[in-house]
Design a protein around this motif. Structure first.
Motif, PDB file in Angstrom:
ATOM      1  N   PRO A  12       0.833  -1.209   0.000  1.00 16.35           N
ATOM      2  CA  PRO A  12       0.000   0.000   0.000  1.00 16.35           C
ATOM      3  C   PRO A  12       0.865   1.255   0.000  1.00 16.35           C
ATOM      4  CG  PRO A  12      -0.808  -1.590   1.609  1.00 16.35           C
ATOM      5  CD  PRO A  12       0.511  -2.109   1.117  1.00 16.35           C
ATOM      6  N   VAL A  13       0.320   2.338  -0.528  1.00  9.08           N
ATOM      7  CA  VAL A  13       1.062   3.598  -0.631  1.00  9.08           C
ATOM      8  C   VAL A  13       1.652   4.021   0.712  1.00  9.08           C
ATOM      9  CG1 VAL A  13       0.788   6.083  -1.007  1.00  9.08           C
ATOM     10  CG2 VAL A  13      -0.145   4.467  -2.658  1.00  9.08           C
ATOM     11  N   GLY A  14       0.844   3.976   1.768  1.00  8.64           N
ATOM     12  CA  GLY A  14       1.313   4.417   3.078  1.00  8.64           C
ATOM     13  C   GLY A  14       2.539   3.668   3.535  1.00  8.64           C
ATOM     14  N   GLN A  15       2.577   2.361   3.302  1.00  7.47           N
ATOM     15  CA  GLN A  15       3.731   1.556   3.717  1.00  7.47           C
ATOM     16  C   GLN A  15       4.965   1.868   2.880  1.00  7.47           C
ATOM     17  OE1 GLN A  15       3.022  -2.661   4.267  1.00  7.47           O
ATOM     18  NE2 GLN A  15       0.898  -2.297   4.859  1.00  7.47           N
ATOM     19  N   SER A  68       5.375  15.390  -7.570  1.00  9.64           N
ATOM     20  CA  SER A  68       6.153  15.966  -6.471  1.00  9.64           C
ATOM     21  C   SER A  68       5.257  16.766  -5.540  1.00  9.64           C
ATOM     22  CB  SER A  68       7.262  16.869  -7.025  1.00  9.64           C
ATOM     23  OG  SER A  68       8.211  16.108  -7.751  1.00  9.64           O
ATOM     24  N   ASP A  69       4.325  17.510  -6.113  1.00  8.43           N
ATOM     25  CA  ASP A  69       3.392  18.285  -5.298  1.00  8.43           C
ATOM     26  C   ASP A  69       2.484  17.369  -4.474  1.00  8.43           C
ATOM     27  OD1 ASP A  69       4.491  20.558  -6.352  1.00  8.43           O
ATOM     28  OD2 ASP A  69       2.837  21.001  -7.718  1.00  8.43           O
ATOM     29  N   VAL A  70       1.999  16.289  -5.087  1.00 12.86           N
ATOM     30  CA  VAL A  70       1.118  15.350  -4.379  1.00 12.86           C
ATOM     31  C   VAL A  70       1.863  14.691  -3.218  1.00 12.86           C
ATOM     32  CG1 VAL A  70      -0.127  13.159  -4.559  1.00 12.86           C
ATOM     33  CG2 VAL A  70      -0.418  14.909  -6.321  1.00 12.86           C
ATOM     34  N   VAL A  71       3.067  14.202  -3.491  1.00 14.42           N
ATOM     35  CA  VAL A  71       3.834  13.519  -2.445  1.00 14.42           C
ATOM     36  C   VAL A  71       4.229  14.495  -1.343  1.00 14.42           C
ATOM     37  CG1 VAL A  71       5.907  12.183  -1.938  1.00 14.42           C
ATOM     38  CG2 VAL A  71       4.654  11.767  -4.057  1.00 14.42           C
ATOM     39  N   GLY A  72       4.666  15.680  -1.729  1.00 15.50           N
ATOM     40  CA  GLY A  72       5.022  16.677  -0.733  1.00 15.50           C
ATOM     41  C   GLY A  72       3.856  17.023   0.173  1.00 15.50           C
ATOM     42  N   GLN A  73       2.700  17.210  -0.432  1.00 18.12           N
ATOM     43  CA  GLN A  73       1.517  17.536   0.361  1.00 18.12           C
ATOM     44  C   GLN A  73       1.105  16.367   1.252  1.00 18.12           C
ATOM     45  OE1 GLN A  73       0.397  20.269   0.946  1.00 18.12           O
ATOM     46  NE2 GLN A  73      -1.719  20.120   1.663  1.00 18.12           N
ATOM     47  N   THR A  74       1.331  15.156   0.785  1.00 18.08           N
ATOM     48  CA  THR A  74       1.044  13.971   1.599  1.00 18.08           C
ATOM     49  C   THR A  74       1.808  14.026   2.923  1.00 18.08           C
ATOM     50  OG1 THR A  74       0.577  12.573  -0.325  1.00 18.08           O
ATOM     51  CG2 THR A  74       1.236  11.455   1.702  1.00 18.08           C
ATOM     52  N   PHE A  75       3.084  14.332   2.832  1.00 20.76           N
ATOM     53  CA  PHE A  75       3.897  14.384   4.059  1.00 20.76           C
ATOM     54  C   PHE A  75       3.541  15.593   4.915  1.00 20.76           C
ATOM     55  CE2 PHE A  75       6.378  11.281   1.739  1.00 20.76           C
ATOM     56  CZ  PHE A  75       6.779  10.419   2.761  1.00 20.76           C
ATOM     57  N   ARG A  76       3.213  16.708   4.303  1.00 16.39           N
ATOM     58  CA  ARG A  76       2.807  17.876   5.093  1.00 16.39           C
ATOM     59  C   ARG A  76       1.519  17.599   5.854  1.00 16.39           C
ATOM     60  NH1 ARG A  76       3.846  20.246  -0.044  1.00 16.39           N
ATOM     61  NH2 ARG A  76       6.042  20.890  -0.136  1.00 16.39           N
ATOM     62  N   LEU A  77       0.569  16.964   5.186  1.00 17.62           N
ATOM     63  CA  LEU A  77      -0.691  16.636   5.851  1.00 17.62           C
ATOM     64  C   LEU A  77      -0.479  15.642   6.993  1.00 17.62           C
ATOM     65  CD1 LEU A  77      -3.038  16.294   2.725  1.00 17.62           C
ATOM     66  CD2 LEU A  77      -3.185  18.057   4.507  1.00 17.62           C
ATOM     67  N   SER A  78       0.600  14.868   6.910  1.00 15.61           N
ATOM     68  CA  SER A  78       0.914  13.897   7.972  1.00 15.61           C
ATOM     69  C   SER A  78       1.812  14.500   9.053  1.00 15.61           C
ATOM     70  CB  SER A  78       1.576  12.656   7.367  1.00 15.61           C
ATOM     71  OG  SER A  78       0.645  11.944   6.572  1.00 15.61           O
ATOM     72  N   GLY A  79       2.039  15.803   8.973  1.00 14.31           N
ATOM     73  CA  GLY A  79       2.732  16.493  10.050  1.00 14.31           C
ATOM     74  C   GLY A  79       4.202  16.774   9.845  1.00 14.31           C
ATOM     75  N   VAL A  80       4.764  16.429   8.683  1.00 12.69           N
ATOM     76  CA  VAL A  80       6.188  16.688   8.433  1.00 12.69           C
ATOM     77  C   VAL A  80       6.376  18.152   8.035  1.00 12.69           C
ATOM     78  CG1 VAL A  80       8.203  16.053   7.059  1.00 12.69           C
ATOM     79  CG2 VAL A  80       6.544  14.298   7.730  1.00 12.69           C
ATOM     80  N   ARG A  81       7.345  18.816   8.646  1.00 17.03           N
ATOM     81  CA  ARG A  81       7.562  20.245   8.389  1.00 17.03           C
ATOM     82  C   ARG A  81       8.924  20.534   7.761  1.00 17.03           C
ATOM     83  NH1 ARG A  81       3.101  20.019   8.471  1.00 17.03           N
ATOM     84  NH2 ARG A  81       1.573  20.746   9.997  1.00 17.03           N
ATOM     85  N   SER A 122      -1.459   7.123   8.542  1.00 18.48           N
ATOM     86  CA  SER A 122      -1.605   8.563   8.331  1.00 18.48           C
ATOM     87  C   SER A 122      -1.179   8.947   6.921  1.00 18.48           C
ATOM     88  CB  SER A 122      -0.763   9.333   9.355  1.00 18.48           C
ATOM     89  OG  SER A 122      -0.773  10.717   9.072  1.00 18.48           O
ATOM     90  N   LEU A 123      -0.072   8.360   6.455  1.00 21.14           N
ATOM     91  CA  LEU A 123       0.391   8.642   5.088  1.00 21.14           C
ATOM     92  C   LEU A 123      -0.619   8.165   4.051  1.00 21.14           C
ATOM     93  CD1 LEU A 123       4.165   7.725   5.481  1.00 21.14           C
ATOM     94  CD2 LEU A 123       3.253   9.982   4.909  1.00 21.14           C
ATOM     95  N   GLU A 124      -1.214   7.001   4.289  1.00 14.66           N
ATOM     96  CA  GLU A 124      -2.226   6.468   3.366  1.00 14.66           C
ATOM     97  C   GLU A 124      -3.401   7.432   3.241  1.00 14.66           C
ATOM     98  OE1 GLU A 124      -3.434   3.551   0.683  1.00 14.66           O
ATOM     99  OE2 GLU A 124      -1.751   3.171   2.047  1.00 14.66           O
ATOM    100  N   GLN A 125      -3.904   7.884   4.377  1.00 12.09           N
ATOM    101  CA  GLN A 125      -5.035   8.804   4.380  1.00 12.09           C
ATOM    102  C   GLN A 125      -4.659  10.147   3.755  1.00 12.09           C
ATOM    103  OE1 GLN A 125      -6.713   9.436   8.259  1.00 12.09           O
ATOM    104  NE2 GLN A 125      -8.271  10.878   7.535  1.00 12.09           N
ATOM    105  N   SER A 126      -3.479  10.650   4.102  1.00 12.81           N
ATOM    106  CA  SER A 126      -3.026  11.934   3.562  1.00 12.81           C
ATOM    107  C   SER A 126      -2.819  11.861   2.059  1.00 12.81           C
ATOM    108  CB  SER A 126      -1.729  12.359   4.248  1.00 12.81           C
ATOM    109  OG  SER A 126      -1.934  12.600   5.617  1.00 12.81           O
TER     110      SER A 126
END
Length: 241
Positions: free
Chosen positions: A20-23, A72-85, A40-44
């Motif tokens: 799965p994407v999250g893993q 790149s924008d999708v993946v970046g936003q995925t991590f931001r939504l999961s709390g990475v700064r 969290s990554l899966e949902q984000s």
């Protein structure tokens, strides 16, 4: 009229992700020192993907984006939504993931897919791909040893049109120089594959693995439903006679 061409969707029809994407995202991020919950990554990811697809359809090509920038924008936003700064870490992980998904390492061939493609060729049928995918698809298919089965690979990025727009199917028919009534399409999505192909006059088959029913199945005749890719061969034998 006799069937001459079969076009194929790829994701979840011929190939599927190994994890799965999250893993997958979690594994790569962990190597960069980022510890983010896979769930969290899966949902984000789903949230970021839906939003970007709505705002910038088909990789934002008509809005001046490249498919790599879009991902790149999708993946970046995925991590931001999961709390990475940490934007530097996000950039490094994004670059690594884009490269990883360009190879066979993150993909596996669905059981029955190789047999289905070879069976189609044994019936004298020509094969091609029609897929909502980006430019990496041809290399992925090569590394998975599937590319040689196809006369051409028509991605939505290459076509500039995405399924279910009938234009991408018409472009495939034009490339193959066959009439719609001489072609069939195989895919796992009712709207993008089954219905869209029929709307241009092609035959179509919907892949629905056992144990994965969906509500739209009741709209599809049993003879158009297949539970694995290789189940298609028996269905096609009558169409080629």
């Amino acid at each position: 009229m006799k069937l001459r061409l079969v076009t194929w969707d790829v994701k979840d029809t011929l190939l599927r992700m190994r994890l799965p994407v999250g893993q997958q995202y979690h594994s790569v991020a962990k190597k960069r020192g980022l510890h983010v919950d896979p769930a969290s990554l899966e949902q984000s990811f789903r949230q970021a993907y839906r939003a970007h697809s709505r705002l910038f359809p088909n990789y934002g090509l008509t809005q001046g984006m490249t498919s790599q920038q879009w991902w790149s924008d999708v993946v970046g936003q995925t991590f931001r939504l999961s709390g990475v700064r940490d934007e530097g870490s996000i950039r490094l992980v994004t670059e690594r993931l884009y490269g990883d998904f360009s190879t066979s390492g993150n993909w596996e061939v669905i059981p029955g897919a190789r047999e289905a493609l070879q069976g189609c060729r044994d019936l004298g049928l020509r094969l091609a791909v029609v897929s909502n995918f980006d430019r990496r698809l041809e290399e992925v298919l090569r590394q998975c040893n599937l590319h040689g089965h196809f006369e051409f690979v028509l991605t939505s990025e290459r076509a500039g049109i995405a399924k279910p727009d009938p234009g991408i199917f018409r472009k495939a028919l034009s490339l193959a120089r066959v009439a719609a009534c001489e072609a069939a399409h195989v895919g796992d999505d009712y709207v993008n594959d089954y219905r869209a192909a029929r709307d241009v006059g092609m035959e179509s088959y919907l892949l629905r693995p056992e144990g994965n029913p969906r509500l739209e199945e009741h709209r599809v005749p049993n003879e158009h439903l297949i539970r694995s890719p290789d189940e298609l061969i028996q269905r096609l034998q009558n169409a080629t006679e």
